[in-house]
Design a protein around this motif. Structure first.
Motif, PDB file in Angstrom:
ATOM      1  N   ARG A 173      45.369 -15.657 -23.785  1.00 49.01           N
ATOM      2  CA  ARG A 173      46.126 -15.438 -24.823  1.00 49.01           C
ATOM      3  C   ARG A 173      46.631 -15.241 -25.912  1.00 49.01           C
ATOM      4  O   ARG A 173      47.702 -15.138 -26.738  1.00 49.01           O
ATOM      5  CB  ARG A 173      46.273 -13.277 -25.000  1.00 49.01           C
ATOM      6  CG  ARG A 173      44.201 -13.346 -25.639  1.00 49.01           C
ATOM      7  CD  ARG A 173      44.650 -11.502 -25.387  1.00 49.01           C
ATOM      8  NE  ARG A 173      45.263 -10.604 -26.559  1.00 49.01           N
ATOM      9  CZ  ARG A 173      45.494 -10.017 -26.627  1.00 49.01           C
ATOM     10  NH1 ARG A 173      44.224  -8.784 -26.303  1.00 49.01           N
ATOM     11  NH2 ARG A 173      45.931  -9.355 -27.244  1.00 49.01           N
ATOM     12  N   ARG A 206      29.856 -11.827 -21.191  1.00 49.94           N
ATOM     13  CA  ARG A 206      29.787 -10.439 -20.345  1.00 49.94           C
ATOM     14  C   ARG A 206      28.850  -9.958 -20.930  1.00 49.94           C
ATOM     15  O   ARG A 206      28.472  -9.872 -22.205  1.00 49.94           O
ATOM     16  CB  ARG A 206      31.408  -9.961 -20.392  1.00 49.94           C
ATOM     17  CG  ARG A 206      31.614  -8.156 -20.148  1.00 49.94           C
ATOM     18  CD  ARG A 206      32.591  -8.468 -19.656  1.00 49.94           C
ATOM     19  NE  ARG A 206      33.351  -8.640 -18.573  1.00 49.94           N
ATOM     20  CZ  ARG A 206      34.569  -8.976 -18.227  1.00 49.94           C
ATOM     21  NH1 ARG A 206      35.654  -8.023 -19.007  1.00 49.94           N
ATOM     22  NH2 ARG A 206      35.005  -9.013 -17.022  1.00 49.94           N
ATOM     23  N   GLY A 207      28.578  -9.196 -20.053  1.00 49.49           N
ATOM     24  CA  GLY A 207      26.873  -7.197 -20.495  1.00 49.49           C
ATOM     25  C   GLY A 207      26.075  -7.731 -21.479  1.00 49.49           C
ATOM     26  O   GLY A 207      25.377  -8.174 -22.514  1.00 49.49           O
ATOM     27  N   GLU A 221      36.709 -11.354 -24.614  1.00 47.91           N
ATOM     28  CA  GLU A 221      36.206 -10.596 -23.424  1.00 47.91           C
ATOM     29  C   GLU A 221      36.054  -9.394 -23.862  1.00 47.91           C
ATOM     30  O   GLU A 221      34.658  -9.558 -23.261  1.00 47.91           O
ATOM     31  CB  GLU A 221      37.480 -10.989 -22.000  1.00 47.91           C
ATOM     32  CG  GLU A 221      38.119 -10.277 -22.095  1.00 47.91           C
ATOM     33  CD  GLU A 221      38.492  -9.846 -20.739  1.00 47.91           C
ATOM     34  OE1 GLU A 221      38.402  -9.850 -19.447  1.00 47.91           O
ATOM     35  OE2 GLU A 221      40.219  -9.728 -20.974  1.00 47.91           O
ATOM     36  N   ASP A 222      37.044  -8.873 -24.438  1.00 45.79           N
ATOM     37  CA  ASP A 222      36.181  -7.687 -24.557  1.00 45.79           C
ATOM     38  C   ASP A 222      35.862  -7.033 -26.411  1.00 45.79           C
ATOM     39  O   ASP A 222      36.910  -6.728 -27.381  1.00 45.79           O
ATOM     40  CB  ASP A 222      37.334  -7.532 -25.022  1.00 45.79           C
ATOM     41  CG  ASP A 222      37.772  -5.718 -25.159  1.00 45.79           C
ATOM     42  OD1 ASP A 222      36.513  -5.514 -25.307  1.00 45.79           O
ATOM     43  OD2 ASP A 222      38.196  -4.486 -24.855  1.00 45.79           O
ATOM     44  N   ARG A 223      35.034  -7.852 -26.409  1.00 42.91           N
ATOM     45  CA  ARG A 223      34.290  -8.399 -27.660  1.00 42.91           C
ATOM     46  C   ARG A 223      34.334  -6.841 -28.504  1.00 42.91           C
ATOM     47  O   ARG A 223      34.648  -7.417 -29.928  1.00 42.91           O
ATOM     48  CB  ARG A 223      32.686  -8.325 -27.688  1.00 42.91           C
ATOM     49  CG  ARG A 223      32.313  -9.185 -29.022  1.00 42.91           C
ATOM     50  CD  ARG A 223      30.414  -9.718 -28.394  1.00 42.91           C
ATOM     51  NE  ARG A 223      29.985  -8.973 -27.526  1.00 42.91           N
ATOM     52  CZ  ARG A 223      29.551  -8.940 -26.325  1.00 42.91           C
ATOM     53  NH1 ARG A 223      29.715 -10.366 -25.329  1.00 42.91           N
ATOM     54  NH2 ARG A 223      28.648  -7.787 -25.610  1.00 42.91           N
ATOM     55  N   LYS A 224      34.027  -5.523 -28.003  1.00 45.00           N
ATOM     56  CA  LYS A 224      33.836  -4.475 -29.336  1.00 45.00           C
ATOM     57  C   LYS A 224      35.049  -4.556 -29.500  1.00 45.00           C
ATOM     58  O   LYS A 224      35.537  -3.532 -30.526  1.00 45.00           O
ATOM     59  CB  LYS A 224      33.313  -4.005 -28.382  1.00 45.00           C
ATOM     60  CG  LYS A 224      31.211  -4.141 -28.941  1.00 45.00           C
ATOM     61  CD  LYS A 224      30.552  -2.948 -28.236  1.00 45.00           C
ATOM     62  CE  LYS A 224      29.648  -3.554 -28.653  1.00 45.00           C
ATOM     63  NZ  LYS A 224      28.196  -2.910 -27.402  1.00 45.00           N
ATOM     64  N   THR A 225      36.357  -4.306 -28.671  1.00 43.50           N
ATOM     65  CA  THR A 225      37.720  -4.096 -28.970  1.00 43.50           C
ATOM     66  C   THR A 225      38.478  -4.838 -29.651  1.00 43.50           C
ATOM     67  O   THR A 225      39.528  -4.339 -30.377  1.00 43.50           O
ATOM     68  CB  THR A 225      38.098  -3.180 -27.700  1.00 43.50           C
ATOM     69  OG1 THR A 225      37.313  -2.933 -26.456  1.00 43.50           O
ATOM     70  CG2 THR A 225      39.610  -2.046 -28.031  1.00 43.50           C
ATOM     71  N   LEU A 226      38.255  -6.099 -29.483  1.00 41.63           N
ATOM     72  CA  LEU A 226      39.487  -7.063 -29.925  1.00 41.63           C
ATOM     73  C   LEU A 226      38.536  -8.752 -30.735  1.00 41.63           C
ATOM     74  O   LEU A 226      39.059  -9.045 -31.554  1.00 41.63           O
ATOM     75  CB  LEU A 226      39.717  -7.936 -28.806  1.00 41.63           C
ATOM     76  CG  LEU A 226      40.696  -6.927 -27.852  1.00 41.63           C
ATOM     77  CD1 LEU A 226      40.927  -7.612 -27.265  1.00 41.63           C
ATOM     78  CD2 LEU A 226      42.126  -6.514 -28.372  1.00 41.63           C
ATOM     79  N   GLY A 227      36.774  -8.858 -30.359  1.00 44.70           N
ATOM     80  CA  GLY A 227      36.596  -9.583 -31.473  1.00 44.70           C
ATOM     81  C   GLY A 227      35.774  -9.283 -32.142  1.00 44.70           C
ATOM     82  O   GLY A 227      35.450 -10.220 -33.939  1.00 44.70           O
ATOM     83  N   LEU A 228      35.401  -7.712 -32.700  1.00 39.75           N
ATOM     84  CA  LEU A 228      35.226  -7.158 -34.255  1.00 39.75           C
ATOM     85  C   LEU A 228      35.445  -6.940 -34.822  1.00 39.75           C
ATOM     86  O   LEU A 228      35.290  -5.811 -34.065  1.00 39.75           O
ATOM     87  CB  LEU A 228      33.274  -7.463 -33.384  1.00 39.75           C
ATOM     88  CG  LEU A 228      32.495  -8.735 -33.033  1.00 39.75           C
ATOM     89  CD1 LEU A 228      31.069  -8.121 -32.327  1.00 39.75           C
ATOM     90  CD2 LEU A 228      31.881  -9.260 -33.959  1.00 39.75           C
ATOM     91  N   TYR A 251      39.807 -18.814 -30.316  1.00 40.18           N
ATOM     92  CA  TYR A 251      40.376 -18.083 -28.648  1.00 40.18           C
ATOM     93  C   TYR A 251      38.937 -16.558 -29.078  1.00 40.18           C
ATOM     94  O   TYR A 251      39.188 -16.664 -29.717  1.00 40.18           O
ATOM     95  CB  TYR A 251      40.972 -17.344 -28.422  1.00 40.18           C
ATOM     96  CG  TYR A 251      41.131 -16.948 -27.474  1.00 40.18           C
ATOM     97  CD1 TYR A 251      40.690 -16.665 -26.099  1.00 40.18           C
ATOM     98  CD2 TYR A 251      41.220 -15.088 -27.384  1.00 40.18           C
ATOM     99  CE1 TYR A 251      41.506 -16.135 -25.224  1.00 40.18           C
ATOM    100  CE2 TYR A 251      41.226 -13.761 -26.333  1.00 40.18           C
ATOM    101  CZ  TYR A 251      40.871 -14.825 -25.759  1.00 40.18           C
ATOM    102  OH  TYR A 251      41.210 -13.779 -24.730  1.00 40.18           O
TER     103      TYR A 251
END
Lengths: 533, 433
Positions: free
Chosen positions: A324, A453-454, A364-371, A361
């Motif tokens: 990051r 992940r997940g 790793e944290d799809r729901k909090t940082l990705g979407l 980039y």
């Protein structure tokens, strides 16, 4: 077996060398679609320090949640014997009442309250209904002495360091007449000397008859302090090692943790590797809040065209922080280092610069940082490079639709339409949408942080295929992963990172799980300590 | 039901607030014996609420971005008094007075935007401070007196489209405006349909589109002919409002800026990691709000012919209520300009109807409070059922053919708890210390 109410430290170790305090039998815990624990057995003797080892996601935390009542009785199958009696904990309160206290990684202290107030939170020392501050302070001071923390009990918790906060947590546990103390990654956030101090305290507790269960990734510490080690892999208990009797060392633990064969979970792939085009040179990053902590220590690495480069490291090793900080300084403060692409130095001051420079980039944290979970697939797909579909001022919505459809087909995202909200998709399909969003920016270098992940096995296979196709298009792909088999199956070259420093680089041919794990757990703190201070 | 859904697209609930507005109008029309849809009363409703609706436009952007602005009433009053004094004491021509007011609004916006976006103080605090400060500034500058404004200036508050052309018995410009509006809407719908067809997207059945267009055009023309039959034409303040709705509706739905506002409100971290400069967005929405507050303040002063020390008291709450009735979410990321206007109109018609019926201000307040609560409660209930909000998605989804399957919501339940567990542990390591 004597079950005559052994209270706290009162029960001396003399109560029998092999007296069993806790037995967990055939514990199976299922979440919808996933078997997190499958027929796990574990036996803990009174007065020992019992370590639980396993890769990330192996089920260690789930097992402890079952034990402490976070997952209540009835939500799992199997049996827990506590002091020889079946125990059925429905809440944390139940298990605490029985003398089991769990200290989570995320400390549950209230920063604005004093040490004494925190210790007796929910268990206030009162006299005739009012808090007795004299008693509170005196008892707090006693407990602090037991954990070797010499601070004024009225100091606010926010004013002491993480290491001392950890000790306050232990003091809090002791105030509840604890028999079994569970510590989840107690030293993960601590520096070397704080860690050693904590281990000494644990040793002292053992001397007073308190039993400890410790989850940790730091194998050297486990070897140093624990009496027994239970290894968990893929939700199963593999073995319990007795450190003294079995002559356990780090290699033995590693073999237990990773001892599985690589299944053919990866599509066939022949790499076509070109020239080096992306280099990072002596990259040094400081923690965003704590100026005394370096999270990335002089890391250097390079990526070639068409190459899949893996990054292996334990949680908290600084993998995500490294990536990051490279990606437009979206983490921490960059103190030193250069980024070169095609031989030219890049100055990426903002994420937008990084996108313009051809970097992507995937977090790793799809729901909090990705979407943005309020958006639909179409809007998400184009969101990282809206300028690509904008004529003058106006977003061209038919182009938006066209691209969204194109990536939906290319990545085989399962959805009725591209107008579906992303919150309604499964993990694997959400990840495909995130990938689409970054492919839309037409990057040359894709950094994928825990890309699977997940995600269930089928979707993983598809994602691996996508990653390989991208590499075959000549892009460089960096894959950060906690799953060693994934890196070994996918990457052409693997860097290992431990405590913020790159500790090795292995080619596909020479890497195996043991060699990686050894490099990942290499202790660099002592050599780096001078550089920090 | 299926037919209605095809005509309006999306979920029938999304039409809830529009339906409520229509029901309210019909109810009061009957109850008041036709007074509600009297041309003069319609003009009255528009003029008497245009400034609140202007505020609602700015407020919905602020709320979509995840903030709130409590200072708008005081900022309006402050700008109003400065402009009134400038025109009276410095004999500034009134058009320059309007420009001065907008510039002053921009200055206030830069001030508040600085604290919110650069320093990072929550907008609630910054604008609470602004509410106090600019209320005091209004009374300090005006010495708590009322300052009149000239006739020319009053046009933006109480002016109407003039009579031009042959005597048709109607106000010609008003009718022309309605016709132009209908042509533009039909043209826009046909063009977007053609473009969708060109790229091979599925388009709705043509009868559904035409029925919808016909209904919209009948509504517009009906309203315009109604107004045009009265003593005066369409109000200038209404015209200002229409222009602002078009501009801001366009900005929020069709431009990068608009997308970024939704992105920041929806998930600021994800937006930043996608290259959105969230500070700039926050600065923009706060500054923009203050400029619109300045405009609203001047429109009000123009209508009431003078600026006074208690102008703008409670306006922020009316604007915020309109936005939330219009389907915005307190947590940000959701809301539309048109939805907020509909929300504002519901309040306006309710207010007006109750007044015509002779209901006292006390009861009116109570009813308005309950309406706000019920509207949002309905929205929250819908969301807890996994359905989209009533109006939040109304116009965003209008042209869509959603594949409404019964199994649509199941994916959420499939979320893997083991996964969230892993994620929570990893995030603690990163955020330690």
């Amino acid at each position: 077996m004597s079950n005559d109410a052994p209270v706290g430290a009162a029960s001396a170790p003399a109560a029998g060398l092999h007296e069993v305090i806790l037995e967990m039998r055939h514990i199976t815990k299922e979440f919808p679609g996933v078997k997190a624990l499958s027929d796990v057995d574990m036996t803990v003797r009174r007065g020992e320090i019992h370590a639980i080892c396993g890769e990330n996601g192996a089920g260690k935390s789930t097992l402890m949640k079952v034990l402490s009542g976070v997952h209540p009785h009835g939500s799992y199958t199997g049996e827990i014997l506590w002091n020889g009696h079946p125990a059925q904990f429905s809440t944390i309160r139940d298990s605490e009442h029985a003398g089991i206290v769990i200290i989570h990684q995320e400390l549950a202290l209230i920063p604005e309250l004093s040490i004494a107030e925190n210790i007796f939170l929910g268990n206030e020392q009162t006299r005739r209904g009012a808090i007795d501050w004299v008693l509170t302070q005196r008892r707090a001071a006693e407990l602090l002495e037991r954990v070797g923390l010499f601070e004024d009990p009225m100091t606010k918790v926010k004013d002491i360091g993480v290491g001392k906060q950890q000790l306050v947590e232990i003091a809090k546990a002791l105030s509840k007449d604890v028999q079994l103390l569970i510590l989840d990654e107690p030293t993960a956030a601590l520096n070397e000397s704080d860690s050693q101090h904590l281990l000494q305290i644990m040793d002292g507790l053992r001397g007073r008859g308190v039993t400890c269960i410790m989850i940790s990734h730091k194998l050297n510490e486990i070897e140093q302090i624990s009496d027994a080690i239970t290894i968990i892999r893929d939700g199963r208990s593999i073995e319990t090692l007795r450190v003294r009797e079995d002559g356990v060392d780090e290699n033995r633990i590693i073999r237990g943790m990773v001892g599985r064969d690589l299944e053919s979970r990866f599509p066939e792939h022949t790499p076509h590797i070109g020239e080096v085009f992306f280099e990072v040179d002596n990259w040094r990053v400081q923690h965003p809040v704590r100026a005394d902590r370096l999270v990335v220590k002089d890391a250097s690495f390079f990526v070639r065209h068409g190459e899949i480069v893996g990054f292996a490291g334990l949680m908290g090793a600084g993998r995500t922080e490294l990536m990051r900080s490279i990606f437009g300084r979206s983490y921490g403060t960059v103190l030193a280092g250069r980024i070169l692409k095609d031989g030219k130095e890049l100055h990426l001051k903002h994420v937008r610069d990084a996108i313009e420079a051809g970097l992507a980039y995937v977090t790793e944290d799809r729901k909090t940082l990705g979407l943005n979970l309020l958006d639909d697939i179409k809007r998400t797909t184009v969101s990282a490079k809206l300028s690509r579909i904008t004529d003058g001022l106006v977003i061209n919505e038919s182009e938006e639709f066209r691209f969204a459809e194109q990536y939906r087909k290319e990545l085989r995202t399962k959805t009725p339409t591209v107008e579906e909200g992303v919150s309604k998709l499964s993990g694997g399909n959400q990840q495909k949408v995130v990938l689409a969003k970054w492919l839309f920016t037409e990057p040359d270098l894709l950094i994928l942080d825990e890309p699977t992940r997940g995600i269930d096995v089928g979707a993983k296979y598809e994602i691996y295929g996508i990653i390989q196709r991208l590499a075959d298009q000549g892009k460089g792909v960096v894959v950060v992963s906690s799953e060693l088999p994934e890196l070994l199956g996918l990457a052409d070259r693997i860097y290992t990172i431990a405590e913020g420093a790159i500790t090795g680089c292995l080619d596909k041919g020479e890497a195996d799980q043991e060699s990686l794990m050894r490099l990942m757990t290499k202790n660099t703190t002592r050599t780096q300590a001078n550089a920090v201070s | 039901m299926n037919i209605v859904r095809k005509i309006f697209g999306g979920d029938i609930r999304q039409l809830g607030m529009v339906a409520a507005l229509v029901v309210l109008i019909v109810y009061f029309q009957i109850k008041t014996g036709g007074l509600t849809l009297d041309p003069n009363n319609v003009n009255n409703i528009i003029q008497g609420n245009a400034y609140i609706l202007v505020l609602a436009i700015g407020m919905v952007l602020v709320i979509i971005a995840g903030h709130i602005d409590l200072s708008v009433g005081s900022v309006s009053a402050f700008v109003g008094i400065v402009v009134a004094i400038a025109i009276r004491d410095w004999s500034l021509p009134w058009p320059l007075g309007i420009l001065l007011g907008l510039a002053l609004g921009a200055l206030v916006g830069v001030w508040q935007g600085f604290w919110v976006a650069r320093v990072g103080i929550p907008a609630f605090i910054v604008t609470l401070a602004g509410m106090l400060f600019f209320r005091g500034a209004n009374q300090y500058v005006g010495k708590s007196n009322t300052v009149p404004v000239p006739d020319g200036f009053q046009v933006i508050g109480s002016g109407s489209l003039p009579e031009v052309g042959p005597n048709t018995g109607y106000n010609n410009l008003t009718v022309l405006l309605g016709i132009l509006g209908c042509v533009a809407i039909v043209y826009g719908a046909l063009r977007s349909r053609a473009r969708l067809k060109k790229i091979g997207a599925q388009v709705e059945e043509s009868w559904a589109m035409w029925t919808r267009l016909a209904l919209i055009c009948v509504a517009i023309l009906g309203a315009m002919f109604l107004i045009a039959s009265g003593r005066k034409g369409f109000p200038v303040s209404g015209l200002i409002l229409v222009v602002l709705v078009l501009v801001y509706g366009f900005v929020t739905s069709k431009t990068i800026l608009g997308r970024h506002i939704y992105a920041v409100g929806g998930n600021r971290h994800a937006a930043e990691l996608s290259g959105v400069k969230s500070r700039q967005i926050n600065f923009f929405v706060m500054a923009n709000m203050a400029v619109l507050a300045a405009l609203a303040g001047m429109m009000f002063v123009a209508r009431s012919t003078a600026s006074g020390p208690f102008d703008g008291v409670g306006w922020e709450l009316d604007a915020i209520a309109a936005v939330f009735i219009g389907g915005a979410a307190v947590t940000g990321g959701v809301g539309t300009v048109v939805g907020s206007i509909v929300g504002g109109l519901v309040m306006a018609v309710l207010n007006n109807g109750l007044q015509l019926e002779g209901v006292g201000a006390d009861a009116t307040q109570m009813i308005k409070g309950l309406v706000l609560l019920i509207a949002v409660a309905f929205d929250v209930y819908n969301k807890s059922q996994g359905r989209p909000s009533i109006i939040g998605l109304f116009l965003r989804n209008r042209d869509r053919n959603r594949a409404d399957g019964p199994g649509e919501q199941t994916a959420i339940a499939e979320e893997n708890p083991a996964e969230s567990e892993v994620r929570s542990t990893s995030s603690t390591i990163r955020s330690d210390g």
